[in-house]
Design a protein around this motif. Structure first.
Motif, PDB file in Angstrom:
ATOM      1  N   GLU A   1       0.826  -1.208   0.000  1.00 29.93           N
ATOM      2  CA  GLU A   1       0.000   0.000   0.000  1.00 29.93           C
ATOM      3  C   GLU A   1       0.860   1.257   0.000  1.00 29.93           C
ATOM      4  O   GLU A   1       0.567   2.222  -0.719  1.00 29.93           O
ATOM      5  N   ASP A   2       1.937   1.261   0.764  1.00 24.96           N
ATOM      6  CA  ASP A   2       2.855   2.409   0.759  1.00 24.96           C
ATOM      7  C   ASP A   2       3.449   2.629  -0.628  1.00 24.96           C
ATOM      8  O   ASP A   2       3.554   3.767  -1.092  1.00 24.96           O
TER       9      ASP A   2
ATOM     10  N   ARG B   1       3.585   5.826  -5.711  1.00 20.43           N
ATOM     11  CA  ARG B   1       3.467   5.885  -7.180  1.00 20.43           C
ATOM     12  C   ARG B   1       2.344   6.823  -7.607  1.00 20.43           C
ATOM     13  O   ARG B   1       2.420   7.433  -8.653  1.00 20.43           O
ATOM     14  N   ALA B   2       1.283   6.902  -6.801  1.00 20.44           N
ATOM     15  CA  ALA B   2       0.135   7.745  -7.129  1.00 20.44           C
ATOM     16  C   ALA B   2       0.476   9.230  -6.955  1.00 20.44           C
ATOM     17  O   ALA B   2      -0.220  10.090  -7.481  1.00 20.44           O
TER      18      ALA B   2
END
Length: 79
Positions: free
Chosen positions: A71-72, A77-78
């Motif tokens: 998730e990190d 990346r987002a």
């Protein structure tokens, strides 16, 4: 440029000459220089990887779950 003489069995000499004949290299010396350069690059990459592995091992065991880590990465990346 320094000079080095290398003895090769006929089979390896023929292989090097065939690589030159294919047009990828201008001479057998050019071919051997390319092999040495590639070997240097592989060794440098191996050393960097080993250093990263050693660093990871030295950092200890993480309390985080694999899901947390993934998730990190997604969030980074987002943006």
């Amino acid at each position: 440029m320094a000079q080095m003489n290398v003895s090769l069995p006929d089979q390896l000499k023929g292989w090097a000459e065939s690589r030159v004949a294919e047009g990828r290299y201008s001479s057998t010396s050019d071919y051997v220089r390319d092999l040495v350069r590639r070997d240097q690059e592989r060794e440098e990459a191996r050393r960097r990887l080993q250093a990263a592995i050693d660093e990871g091992r030295a950092s200890g065991v993480s309390e985080r779950s694999i899901e947390d880590i993934i998730e990190d990465v997604r969030q980074r990346r987002a943006g």
